[in-house]
Design a protein around this motif. Structure first.
Motif, PDB file in Angstrom:
ATOM      1  N   MET A  78      45.434  35.119  35.981  1.00  0.00           N
ATOM      2  CA  MET A  78      45.171  34.061  37.062  1.00  0.00           C
ATOM      3  C   MET A  78      44.108  34.626  38.148  1.00  0.00           C
ATOM      4  O   MET A  78      44.031  35.724  38.041  1.00  0.00           O
ATOM      5  N   GLY A  79      43.615  33.584  38.648  1.00  0.00           N
ATOM      6  CA  GLY A  79      42.514  33.927  39.758  1.00  0.00           C
ATOM      7  C   GLY A  79      41.290  34.450  39.250  1.00  0.00           C
ATOM      8  O   GLY A  79      40.370  34.744  40.240  1.00  0.00           O
ATOM      9  N   LEU A  80      40.725  34.264  38.138  1.00  0.00           N
ATOM     10  CA  LEU A  80      39.368  34.699  37.561  1.00  0.00           C
ATOM     11  C   LEU A  80      38.667  33.586  37.847  1.00  0.00           C
ATOM     12  O   LEU A  80      39.046  32.641  37.599  1.00  0.00           O
ATOM     13  N   ASP A 132      40.674  38.371  42.462  1.00  0.00           N
ATOM     14  CA  ASP A 132      41.833  38.502  43.552  1.00  0.00           C
ATOM     15  C   ASP A 132      40.711  38.290  44.908  1.00  0.00           C
ATOM     16  O   ASP A 132      40.653  38.864  45.976  1.00  0.00           O
ATOM     17  N   ARG A 133      39.610  37.426  44.851  1.00  0.00           N
ATOM     18  CA  ARG A 133      38.878  36.987  45.881  1.00  0.00           C
ATOM     19  C   ARG A 133      38.110  38.150  46.652  1.00  0.00           C
ATOM     20  O   ARG A 133      37.352  37.849  47.613  1.00  0.00           O
ATOM     21  N   GLN A 134      38.058  39.189  45.985  1.00  0.00           N
ATOM     22  CA  GLN A 134      37.075  40.504  46.433  1.00  0.00           C
ATOM     23  C   GLN A 134      36.468  41.351  45.604  1.00  0.00           C
ATOM     24  O   GLN A 134      35.901  42.293  45.898  1.00  0.00           O
ATOM     25  N   TYR A 135      37.061  41.074  44.092  1.00  0.00           N
ATOM     26  CA  TYR A 135      36.765  42.350  43.149  1.00  0.00           C
ATOM     27  C   TYR A 135      35.855  41.620  42.370  1.00  0.00           C
ATOM     28  O   TYR A 135      35.948  40.607  41.544  1.00  0.00           O
ATOM     29  N   PHE A 136      34.484  41.959  42.113  1.00  0.00           N
ATOM     30  CA  PHE A 136      33.260  41.311  41.221  1.00  0.00           C
ATOM     31  C   PHE A 136      33.076  42.218  40.181  1.00  0.00           C
ATOM     32  O   PHE A 136      32.703  43.393  40.146  1.00  0.00           O
ATOM     33  N   LEU A 139      29.688  47.264  31.836  1.00  0.00           N
ATOM     34  CA  LEU A 139      30.608  46.653  32.709  1.00  0.00           C
ATOM     35  C   LEU A 139      30.644  47.206  34.100  1.00  0.00           C
ATOM     36  O   LEU A 139      31.449  48.405  34.188  1.00  0.00           O
ATOM     37  N   CYS A 140      30.430  46.514  35.137  1.00  0.00           N
ATOM     38  CA  CYS A 140      30.610  47.249  36.388  1.00  0.00           C
ATOM     39  C   CYS A 140      31.540  46.416  37.283  1.00  0.00           C
ATOM     40  O   CYS A 140      31.754  45.095  37.107  1.00  0.00           O
ATOM     41  N   LEU A 141      32.173  47.127  38.298  1.00  0.00           N
ATOM     42  CA  LEU A 141      33.054  46.552  39.563  1.00  0.00           C
ATOM     43  C   LEU A 141      32.535  46.907  40.643  1.00  0.00           C
ATOM     44  O   LEU A 141      32.276  48.069  41.034  1.00  0.00           O
ATOM     45  N   ARG A 142      32.323  45.899  41.687  1.00  0.00           N
ATOM     46  CA  ARG A 142      32.005  46.309  43.244  1.00  0.00           C
ATOM     47  C   ARG A 142      32.986  45.372  43.850  1.00  0.00           C
ATOM     48  O   ARG A 142      33.549  44.153  43.693  1.00  0.00           O
ATOM     49  N   ASP A 155      27.493  42.124  48.358  1.00  0.00           N
ATOM     50  CA  ASP A 155      27.937  43.210  47.864  1.00  0.00           C
ATOM     51  C   ASP A 155      28.525  44.061  49.269  1.00  0.00           C
ATOM     52  O   ASP A 155      28.310  43.849  50.151  1.00  0.00           O
ATOM     53  N   GLY A 156      29.992  44.274  48.849  1.00  0.00           N
ATOM     54  CA  GLY A 156      30.461  44.967  50.028  1.00  0.00           C
ATOM     55  C   GLY A 156      30.197  46.432  50.211  1.00  0.00           C
ATOM     56  O   GLY A 156      31.223  47.046  51.038  1.00  0.00           O
ATOM     57  N   GLU A 157      29.260  46.793  49.711  1.00  0.00           N
ATOM     58  CA  GLU A 157      28.901  48.247  50.138  1.00  0.00           C
ATOM     59  C   GLU A 157      29.854  49.460  49.408  1.00  0.00           C
ATOM     60  O   GLU A 157      30.045  50.424  50.237  1.00  0.00           O
TER      61      GLU A 157
END
Length: 121
Positions: free
Chosen positions: A6-8, A33-37, A45-48, A64-66
């Protein structure tokens, strides 16, 4: 299967500026989760960590959250929503110690990984 995580949500992320102050890049991917891209770039496959753009007309745009990001997998084929769903389901099935023993410890060609497991303060 896609309904199990859920939440995607499909969103876009802006990165930059790069060499010049007006140079930005926009990537399409999946928000968790509203903050992981999560996004695919040339089969990687990358995660930010990202922050939502607070404008009423940009409902699916994030910055981008730096965080520096993580490269999660190479040679990824398939649709990003399905790939992310499968990875989240697989990781949810592991406890933290099993993850450390099974994943980062055995990365091919890696150097030492520095984790800060003891938070001070």
């Amino acid at each position: 299967m896609l309904e199990s995580v859920m939440g995607l949500e499909r969103v876009s992320m802006v990165q930059g500026p790069y060499d010049l102050p007006h140079m930005y890049e926009i990537c399409e991917g999946v928000l968790y989760d509203r903050q992981y891209f999560f996004y695919l770039e040339n089969g990687i496959l990358c995660l930010r960590h990202v922050k939502k753009v607070e404008q009423p007309y940009h409902t699916h745009l994030y910055l981008d959250g730096e965080s520096g990001g993580l490269q999660l997998a190479e040679g990824v084929q398939g649709e990003v929503m399905q790939v992310v769903t499968e990875i989240i389901e697989r990781l949810r099935a592991k406890d933290g110690l099993t993850f450390l023993f099974d994943e980062p410890l055995w990365l091919y060609g890696r150097g030492p990984i520095e984790l800060n497991l003891f938070k001070k303060g």
